[in-house]
Design a protein around this motif. Structure first.
Motif, mmCIF file in Angstrom:
data_model
loop_
_atom_site.group_PDB
_atom_site.id
_atom_site.type_symbol
_atom_site.label_atom_id
_atom_site.label_comp_id
_atom_site.label_asym_id
_atom_site.label_seq_id
_atom_site.Cartn_x
_atom_site.Cartn_y
_atom_site.Cartn_z
ATOM 1 N N ALA A 28 -5.956 0.961 -12.283
ATOM 2 C CA ALA A 28 -4.896 1.740 -12.928
ATOM 3 C C ALA A 28 -4.405 0.925 -14.120
ATOM 4 N N GLY A 29 -3.508 1.512 -14.868
ATOM 5 C CA GLY A 29 -2.922 0.795 -15.994
ATOM 6 C C GLY A 29 -2.256 -0.494 -15.530
ATOM 7 N N ASP A 30 -2.311 -1.514 -16.371
ATOM 8 C CA ASP A 30 -1.732 -2.820 -16.016
ATOM 9 C C ASP A 30 -0.302 -2.691 -15.512
ATOM 10 N N VAL B 258 -0.132 -1.206 -11.940
ATOM 11 C CA VAL B 258 -0.532 -2.185 -10.917
ATOM 12 C C VAL B 258 0.555 -3.250 -10.772
ATOM 13 N N ASP B 259 1.080 -3.727 -11.891
ATOM 14 C CA ASP B 259 2.129 -4.745 -11.849
ATOM 15 C C ASP B 259 3.393 -4.248 -11.155
ATOM 16 N N SER B 260 3.650 -2.946 -11.211
ATOM 17 C CA SER B 260 4.842 -2.416 -10.536
ATOM 18 C C SER B 260 4.734 -2.563 -9.017
ATOM 19 N N VAL B 261 3.527 -2.732 -8.518
ATOM 20 C CA VAL B 261 3.305 -2.915 -7.088
ATOM 21 C C VAL B 261 3.138 -4.396 -6.732
ATOM 22 N N THR B 262 2.383 -5.131 -7.554
ATOM 23 C CA THR B 262 1.970 -6.499 -7.186
ATOM 24 C C THR B 262 2.500 -7.584 -8.105
ATOM 25 N N GLY B 263 3.314 -7.224 -9.083
ATOM 26 C CA GLY B 263 3.725 -8.166 -10.124
ATOM 27 C C GLY B 263 4.507 -9.372 -9.667
ATOM 28 N N GLU B 264 5.089 -9.336 -8.471
ATOM 29 C CA GLU B 264 5.881 -10.464 -7.974
ATOM 30 C C GLU B 264 5.035 -11.495 -7.222
ATOM 31 N N LEU B 265 3.759 -11.232 -7.027
ATOM 32 C CA LEU B 265 2.912 -12.109 -6.218
ATOM 33 C C LEU B 265 2.283 -13.207 -7.060
ATOM 34 N N ALA C 237 0.835 -1.211 0.000
ATOM 35 C CA ALA C 237 0.000 0.000 0.000
ATOM 36 C C ALA C 237 0.865 1.255 0.000
ATOM 37 N N GLU C 238 1.977 1.226 0.721
ATOM 38 C CA GLU C 238 2.888 2.379 0.733
ATOM 39 C C GLU C 238 3.472 2.627 -0.650
ATOM 40 N N ILE C 239 3.834 1.563 -1.352
ATOM 41 C CA ILE C 239 4.352 1.705 -2.719
ATOM 42 C C ILE C 239 3.276 2.311 -3.617
ATOM 43 N N ALA C 240 2.058 1.796 -3.527
ATOM 44 C CA ALA C 240 0.959 2.316 -4.338
ATOM 45 C C ALA C 240 0.708 3.793 -4.017
ATOM 46 N N ASP C 241 0.734 4.131 -2.739
ATOM 47 C CA ASP C 241 0.544 5.533 -2.346
ATOM 48 C C ASP C 241 1.618 6.425 -2.968
ATOM 49 N N ARG C 242 2.878 5.990 -2.877
ATOM 50 C CA ARG C 242 3.990 6.779 -3.445
ATOM 51 C C ARG C 242 3.816 6.989 -4.936
ATOM 52 N N ASP C 243 3.260 5.969 -5.614
ATOM 53 C CA ASP C 243 3.088 6.041 -7.060
ATOM 54 C C ASP C 243 1.748 6.651 -7.473
ATOM 55 N N GLY C 244 0.950 7.064 -6.504
ATOM 56 C CA GLY C 244 -0.327 7.693 -6.807
ATOM 57 C C GLY C 244 -1.375 6.739 -7.346
ATOM 58 N N ILE C 245 -1.288 5.468 -6.957
ATOM 59 C CA ILE C 245 -2.237 4.455 -7.430
ATOM 60 C C ILE C 245 -3.306 4.266 -6.356
#
Length: 112
Positions: A97-99, A102-109, A63-71
């Motif tokens: 948000a754009g794929d 979103v992947d920049s935050v959750t893509g490793e899961l 969530a912190e990463i998403a917040d920093r990126d404005g997602i």
């Protein structure tokens, strides 16, 4: 456009509880998005993926990463009426948000 919902695997939610928490997360993050993102996501079929999260800490970090990126994102805490203690963090939605965003935050899961 998509939304990723990260649900915790370490707290033993039943299938019904899991489904409810994922729905809460999806709607909550959608409501935080601006109208342009909401409209784009709706026109694109409201694409969603549900992913495995391993801990409350992990959800907060994402969530912190998403917040920093404005997602747009939303962390969900259970009310505690059934299976879990009140305030238990159960899920996080990231997007719509754009794929790639979103992947920049959750893509490793992994998929749930």
């Amino acid at each position: 456009m998509k939304q990723a919902i990260v649900a915790r695997t370490d707290i033993g939610m039943g299938q019904g509880k899991l489904a409810a928490q994922v729905a809460h997360a999806s709607l909550s993050a959608y409501e935080k998005a601006d109208s342009q993102l909401q409209d784009q996501w709706k026109r694109g079929g409201q694409k969603k993926v549900v992913l495995k999260g391993t801990s409350e800490r992990q959800l907060h970090e994402l969530a912190e990463i998403a917040d920093r990126d404005g997602i747009p994102n939303a962390i969900i805490r259970d009310a505690g009426h059934t299976q879990l203690e009140p305030g238990t963090v159960t899920a996080l939605a990231v997007g719509p948000a754009g794929d790639d965003r979103v992947d920049s935050v959750t893509g490793e899961l992994s998929l749930f």
